[in-house]
Design a protein around this motif. Structure first.
Motif, mmCIF file in Angstrom:
data_model
loop_
_atom_site.group_PDB
_atom_site.id
_atom_site.type_symbol
_atom_site.label_atom_id
_atom_site.label_comp_id
_atom_site.label_asym_id
_atom_site.label_seq_id
_atom_site.Cartn_x
_atom_site.Cartn_y
_atom_site.Cartn_z
ATOM 1 N N GLY A 84 0.809 -1.220 0.000
ATOM 2 C CA GLY A 84 0.000 0.000 0.000
ATOM 3 C C GLY A 84 0.837 1.262 0.000
ATOM 4 N N GLU B 183 2.296 4.401 -1.770
ATOM 5 C CA GLU B 183 2.023 5.258 -2.926
ATOM 6 C C GLU B 183 3.262 6.020 -3.374
ATOM 7 O OE1 GLU B 183 -1.300 7.736 -1.942
ATOM 8 O OE2 GLU B 183 -2.379 6.065 -0.989
ATOM 9 N N LYS C 258 8.761 -0.286 3.731
ATOM 10 C CA LYS C 258 7.875 0.581 4.517
ATOM 11 C C LYS C 258 8.622 1.755 5.132
ATOM 12 C CE LYS C 258 6.474 -2.699 7.264
ATOM 13 N NZ LYS C 258 5.741 -3.502 8.280
ATOM 14 N N GLN D 119 4.384 8.329 1.474
ATOM 15 C CA GLN D 119 2.923 8.346 1.430
ATOM 16 C C GLN D 119 2.412 6.939 1.181
ATOM 17 O OE1 GLN D 119 1.429 11.199 -1.353
ATOM 18 N NE2 GLN D 119 -0.718 10.614 -1.105
ATOM 19 N N GLY D 120 1.434 6.502 1.991
ATOM 20 C CA GLY D 120 0.887 5.167 1.826
ATOM 21 C C GLY D 120 -0.142 4.874 2.893
ATOM 22 N N THR D 121 -0.746 3.682 2.808
ATOM 23 C CA THR D 121 -1.820 3.343 3.744
ATOM 24 C C THR D 121 -1.323 3.239 5.181
ATOM 25 O OG1 THR D 121 -1.446 0.991 3.281
ATOM 26 C CG2 THR D 121 -3.118 2.112 1.966
ATOM 27 N N LEU D 122 -0.031 2.942 5.370
ATOM 28 C CA LEU D 122 0.524 2.849 6.722
ATOM 29 C C LEU D 122 1.087 4.177 7.212
ATOM 30 C CD1 LEU D 122 2.361 -0.597 6.464
ATOM 31 C CD2 LEU D 122 0.128 -0.128 7.495
#
Length: 511
Positions: free
Chosen positions: A49, A51, A385, A390-393
């Motif tokens: 997830g 981006e 990660k 930018q991302g879901t986490l």
């Protein structure tokens, strides 16, 4: 091409081998996924997830996005994870607590977030001796063996993995010898040659073969009757070269053997190869999941399989086998030592981020350098990660990692660990963060002391300890450090490593 095949084979030119089994039965197996490194990287970002990732800094100090080399800006989160405090906040005060509680916690975090897990279904490796040769290295007679570890690919014959390793031991040893396994490209040190009369037979047979294939060559050979396609190399016994003997010569002179294991024969050093090699074989040619192992862990697994072979060799003292590597292979050597307890010692050369250098530090090489598409394949997918913008986490940095490299060094305790670097002026770039690696070595010390071994002998305060000047020996403990005055190599430290390792391992050469 077919008519020249015997000649090419005689010259040692390798030809691609195509598996009939694989080609005729491919329909019964999942088809191989072929990604570029960029496609594989994008696939992992999608799984996580992510981006947008932050770009890594440039190694060019004149570039606008150059890496940070200001020590005052190098530690955005100076407090490292407490190596002797459990996740529940309990202080670790006994070796039992370390082995039963804290070390398993650290290993779990490294496997999940940094280097990846070993799959449970890795196939068996069968070792065979391909070539045995009696040679001389300098004036030392040796026995050199090329050994091949074939990985059982019966569950997925579309991928073949054959681990390539060369083992060299002194022929006149009176008993089993210690061996230093090194990551690199194996080659016989001084292959024995046919006698002159045998060389003459080879040349006559080769000339006849060539004339048979191309009759026009007879006129050339008649014009130059003394010419021979192959000539016997004449050994040179001139004055020895200036400087230290090579590391392998030093090892053999000290009564050690060495093994060179080829990382590329285990797992390719690129993202496009993640669906091939041992990682691809276990995954049946499919892309990785986020906590699957990366190349560093795969190379370490391969080294452990090489140790399996060494345990069967009567000329090797398998209780005294060390692991060595420089740069990316220095990272792999430290990972090997941390995860494989049978290795007795390690020489970790110029390993940088992903090796001995602290992940949290932003000096030279950064976490973002390892999360981009160029080097991400060394690590587990989950490591991406920590370069996320930018991302879901949400946004994450190296400060969010639950572990750091001081704990990787500590996982090797109480076995002897020698951390080696050179100097930037000679090519061991500041990019590698020598100071951050020294801080990690200091911070690992309390675990060595807890387990009854001696650390660097410093105050133990990694935030205030400064790296010693180069060519300063910090070799009185089981945990050792030395920065030599050479470049991106650990060769200048071999003359210090060998006597240090002899003392630590209790090895005395039988003369």
């Amino acid at each position: 091409m077919a008519k020249y095949l015997p000649f090419l084979l005689l010259l040692g030119v390798s030809m691609p081998v195509f598996s009939q089994t694989a080609s005729t039965t491919s329909g019964t197996y999942p088809p191989l996924v072929t990604f570029t490194a960029q496609q594989d990287h994008a696939n992992m970002m999608k799984q996580l997830g992510i981006e947008a990732l932050r770009p890594g800094p440039s190694g060019n100090e004149s570039a606008p996005n150059h890496a940070n080399y200001d020590e005052t800006q190098a530690d955005p989160c100076p407090q490292l994870p407490e190596v002797l405090t459990t996740k529940s906040g309990k202080k670790v005060t006994t070796p039992e607590q370390w082995w039963q509680q804290r070390r398993p916690e650290i290993q779990e975090d490294f496997e999940k977030e940094v280097y990846g897990r070993l799959p449970k279904n890795i196939p068996k490796v069968t070792w065979t001796v391909k070539i045995t040769d009696r040679e001389f290295v300098g004036f030392t007679p040796v026995i050199a063996k090329q050994v091949i570890g074939h990985v059982d690919n019966s569950t997925y014959p579309l991928i073949n993995v054959d681990i390539n390793m060369l083992v060299v031991v002194p022929a006149n040893a009176k008993g089993p010898v210690p061996v230093l396994m090194m990551f690199g490209r194996p080659s016989f040190p001084a292959p024995a040659q046919p006698a002159p009369e045998q060389m003459e037979q080879i040349n006559e047979a080769l000339k006849a073969l060539l004339i048979k294939e191309n009759p026009e060559l007879k006129a050339i050979f008649d014009q130059y009757p003394a010419y021979t396609p192959f000539t016997r190399t004449t050994p040179s016994f001139g004055p020895p070269p200036a400087g230290d003997p090579s590391p392998t010569q030093q090892l053999l002179a000290a009564g050690w053997g060495y093994a060179t294991i080829e990382p590329a024969s285990i797992q390719a050093d690129n993202g496009a190869g993640l669906t091939r090699g041992i990682i691809g074989l276990v995954n049946k040619g499919q892309p990785r999941q986020p906590d699957d192992w990366g190349a560093l862990r795969a190379w370490a697994w391969g080294a452990a399989r090489g140790l399996d072979y060494l345990e069967t060799d009567p000329m090797v003292d398998a209780k005294k086998v060390g692991i060595e590597g420089v740069s990316r292979y220095g990272k792999a050597a430290l990972v090997t030592l941390a995860f494989e307890p049978r290795f007795a010692t390690g020489l970790i050369g110029s390993s940088g981020k992903g090796g001995a250098a602290l992940h949290r530090r932003t000096f030279g090489e950064a976490v973002e350098s390892l999360t981009g598409s160029g080097e991400y394949h060394w690590m587990a997918g989950n490591y991406l990660k920590y370069g996320t913008e930018q991302g879901t986490l949400g946004r994450k940095t190296g400060c969010d990692l639950p572990v750091d490299s001081h704990e990787l060094i500590a996982m090797a305790a109480p076995r002897p660990v020698f951390i080696s670097y050179g100097i930037p002026e000679k090519g061991d770039a500041r990019w590698l963060d020598q100071q951050g690696s020294y801080m990690a070595t200091v911070a690992a010390g309390p675990v060595f002391k807890l387990l009854g071994a001696k650390d660097l002998g410093t105050s133990g305060n990694y935030q205030t300890e400064k790296m010693p000047p180069y060519n300063t020996d910090v070799l009185e403990g089981t945990l050792a450090w030395r920065q030599h005055d050479g470049g991106h190599t650990d060769a200048p430290n071999f003359k210090y490593f060998i006597p240090w390792a002899n003392q630590e391992l209790g090895y005395v050469v039988e003369r």
